[in-house]
Motif scaffolding. Structure first.
Motif, mmCIF file in Angstrom:
data_model
loop_
_atom_site.group_PDB
_atom_site.id
_atom_site.type_symbol
_atom_site.label_atom_id
_atom_site.label_comp_id
_atom_site.label_asym_id
_atom_site.label_seq_id
_atom_site.Cartn_x
_atom_site.Cartn_y
_atom_site.Cartn_z
ATOM 1 N N UNK A 140 8.357 5.152 1.064
ATOM 2 C CA UNK A 140 7.716 5.474 2.344
ATOM 3 C C UNK A 140 6.777 6.667 2.204
ATOM 4 N N UNK A 141 7.186 7.653 1.404
ATOM 5 C CA UNK A 141 6.301 8.808 1.192
ATOM 6 C C UNK A 141 5.078 8.382 0.389
ATOM 7 N N UNK A 142 5.272 7.472 -0.583
ATOM 8 C CA UNK A 142 4.134 6.959 -1.363
ATOM 9 C C UNK A 142 3.145 6.235 -0.442
ATOM 10 N N UNK A 143 3.684 5.422 0.475
ATOM 11 C CA UNK A 143 2.807 4.730 1.442
ATOM 12 C C UNK A 143 2.075 5.744 2.316
ATOM 13 N N UNK A 144 2.804 6.773 2.758
ATOM 14 C CA UNK A 144 2.201 7.808 3.599
ATOM 15 C C UNK A 144 1.053 8.494 2.863
ATOM 16 N N UNK A 145 1.287 8.796 1.575
ATOM 17 C CA UNK A 145 0.257 9.455 0.767
ATOM 18 C C UNK A 145 -0.998 8.583 0.662
ATOM 19 N N UNK A 146 -0.806 7.304 0.336
ATOM 20 C CA UNK A 146 -1.955 6.420 0.148
ATOM 21 C C UNK A 146 -2.661 6.149 1.479
ATOM 22 N N UNK A 147 -1.889 5.991 2.551
ATOM 23 C CA UNK A 147 -2.504 5.811 3.864
ATOM 24 C C UNK A 147 -3.373 7.004 4.227
ATOM 25 N N UNK A 148 -2.915 8.200 3.846
ATOM 26 C CA UNK A 148 -3.640 9.427 4.168
ATOM 27 C C UNK A 148 -4.873 9.613 3.298
ATOM 28 N N UNK A 149 -4.712 9.404 1.996
ATOM 29 C CA UNK A 149 -5.773 9.768 1.049
ATOM 30 C C UNK A 149 -6.617 8.599 0.570
ATOM 31 N N UNK A 150 -6.075 7.387 0.629
ATOM 32 C CA UNK A 150 -6.692 6.182 0.045
ATOM 33 C C UNK A 150 -6.869 6.316 -1.458
ATOM 34 N N UNK A 151 -6.095 7.201 -2.062
ATOM 35 C CA UNK A 151 -6.116 7.390 -3.512
ATOM 36 C C UNK A 151 -4.827 6.847 -4.110
ATOM 37 N N UNK A 152 -4.866 6.393 -5.352
ATOM 38 C CA UNK A 152 -3.603 6.093 -6.038
ATOM 39 C C UNK A 152 -2.897 7.394 -6.388
ATOM 40 N N UNK A 153 -1.572 7.364 -6.420
ATOM 41 C CA UNK A 153 -0.807 8.568 -6.746
ATOM 42 C C UNK A 153 -0.985 8.894 -8.228
#
Length: 450
Positions: A203-216
């Motif tokens: 869920x945090x990974x999804x939150x990160x990508x939704x926010x940044x549109x970058x791969x982790x």
């Protein structure tokens, strides 16, 4: 959009200056490492935004095959490239031509300190840290690993009476790190909080990508917000972090690797034993040691320092690049150009990590937390600090068999008996992202919403 203007009308305007951007001779570049800006062209217009999602809403952007390949192999995407075609990141000191066709120019920081004489850098660093911390009126919550950089910041802040708590991330494969960190805090009566993060962080990974549109690119980007949430950190308290000291003062594993590479007998050893595959499992003490040894041997067999350095950056040996991958070609070209321009290869390593790797990888760890209202203080990444110390000769930073010598000597003053070397501890927190590696999860999730 932060900036949108016809390319033919662009001037060195106040608006660009406020973004720490400079336009010279048809080249635009960024001079602030804490900036995270993206640039694209739409017809004759130049568009700059601090959000990829904003660009995505207004323009059709597609995943770039070469960038995705580079990301799978190296775990990050080298600036100025992003995951998307025609969208670039304005990383520090990479100049992007405003006149088609697209091209990049490597720029350099200003020369700050006079290095004709060997100065008392340890004293200067301590004073510069104090001056930086004094700019914050309240106390700090310190991200404290027990390593050199965070220990020095913790000690200086404690001396100034500006510590609320030292926050430590427990790593199950290296429990001794947290034990030592807690012991250090007890010795100075500093409040110590230890948090363990594990399980599924999808869920945090999804939150990160939704926010940044970058791969982790940095796994700790998912751990930091989980730590702050679990520790009930106050958003009114500034979070102090030592990011950047390894790069600025020649304390990276690549600095040690390069010095090994310069020894003929070590290179022969690499040629002899470098055929062994790089060990993959790093979740135990033995596994980490085997990984390091096999990785070093693999790098030592490289035909030159640039290829040695590029091999050291590989995260997924099984993932290969197609012939002519343009991100790889740019990295190779820039590293050779940096070697010609800077001379000392330790300065090449310093430059590439400070202005290419950190902006695209390590700076990710603050993204979610900043969006939630947390404020970070990063003294070693402030422009004044970088301009002052970037050109400090590596011979000043690597001394008495210690790497990052100015930080080592300063930390020893505050913590006698704790630092016998300049070793760095890898971040090793085991968590899951939907049964996939972080990179594969990132690419599949981005493909799903595009």
């Amino acid at each position: 959009m932060l900036f949108k203007e016809s390319i033919s009308d662009i001037q060195v305007s106040e608006k660009l200056t406020n973004l720490s951007l400079v336009v010279e001779d048809g080249i635009i570049y960024n001079s602030d490492i804490e900036n995270r800006l993206y640039i694209t062209f739409s017809g004759t217009d130049l568009i700059i935004s601090d959000q990829l999602a904003e660009i995505e809403k207004e323009h059709k952007i597609a995943v770039d095959k070469d960038s995705a390949e580079f990301y799978r192999r190296f775990g990050f995407i080298a600036p100025p490239f992003t995951l998307y075609k025609g969208v670039y990141v304005l990383a520090p000191y990479v100049g992007i031509s405003l006149i088609p066709p697209f091209s990049c120019v490597t720029r350099y920081p200003e020369v700050g300190m006079n290095h004709n004489d060997k100065i008392n850098i340890r004293h200067d660093i301590q004073e510069d840290i104090r001056n930086s911390l004094n700019k914050v009126s309240g106390s700090f919550r310190v991200l404290f690993s027990g390593g050199l950089d965070s220990s020095l910041l913790l000690a200086v802040a404690h001396e100034m009476g500006k510590i609320e708590v030292a926050l430590n991330c427990f790593m199950s494969s290296m429990p001794e790190e947290s034990i030592r960190a807690e012991k250090m805090c007890r010795s100075k009566n500093i409040t110590f909080h230890k948090e363990q993060i594990y399980g599924d962080l999808t869920e945090i990974a999804r939150m990160f990508i939704d926010l940044t549109r970058e791969p982790v690119a940095d796994k700790i980007a998912l751990v930091i917000p989980a730590m702050l949430s679990k520790s009930n950190a106050k958003k009114s308290t500034t979070i102090l972090d030592g990011q950047g000291a390894d790069s600025l003062f020649s304390g990276l594993p690549q600095d040690k690797l390069y010095d090994l590479y310069c020894k003929t007998h070590c290179r022969y050893l690499g040629i002899l034993l470098g055929w062994m595959p790089v060990w993959k499992k790093k979740n135990t003490t033995l596994g980490r040691k085997l990984y390091r040894v096999t990785k070093v041997l693999h790098c030592l067999k490289a035909p030159g320092p640039v290829s040695m350095f590029i091999r050291s950056l590989v995260e997924n040996e099984a993932s290969k690049l197609s012939a002519g991958n343009r991100v790889q070609k740019w990295v190779n070209k820039e590293l050779h150009s940096l070697h010609d321009g800077l001379g000392d290869f330790h300065l090449v390593i310093r430059y590439f990590f400070m202005f290419r790797v950190l902006p695209s990888r390590e700076m990710q760890k603050y993204a979610i937390s900043q969006s939630l209202g947390y404020v970070f203080k990063l003294p070693f990444l402030e422009k004044e600090m970088i301009n002052k110390y970037f050109y400090v000769p590596p011979s000043f930073s690597i001394n008495e068999r210690a790497y990052k010598y100015p930080i080592v000597s300063a930390a020893k003053k505050y913590w006698p008996g704790y630092f016998s070397s300049s070793r760095t501890s890898p971040f090793q927190v085991e968590f899951d992202t939907g049964g996939k590696s972080v990179s594969e999860f990132s690419l599949s999730y981005i493909s799903d919403f595009k």
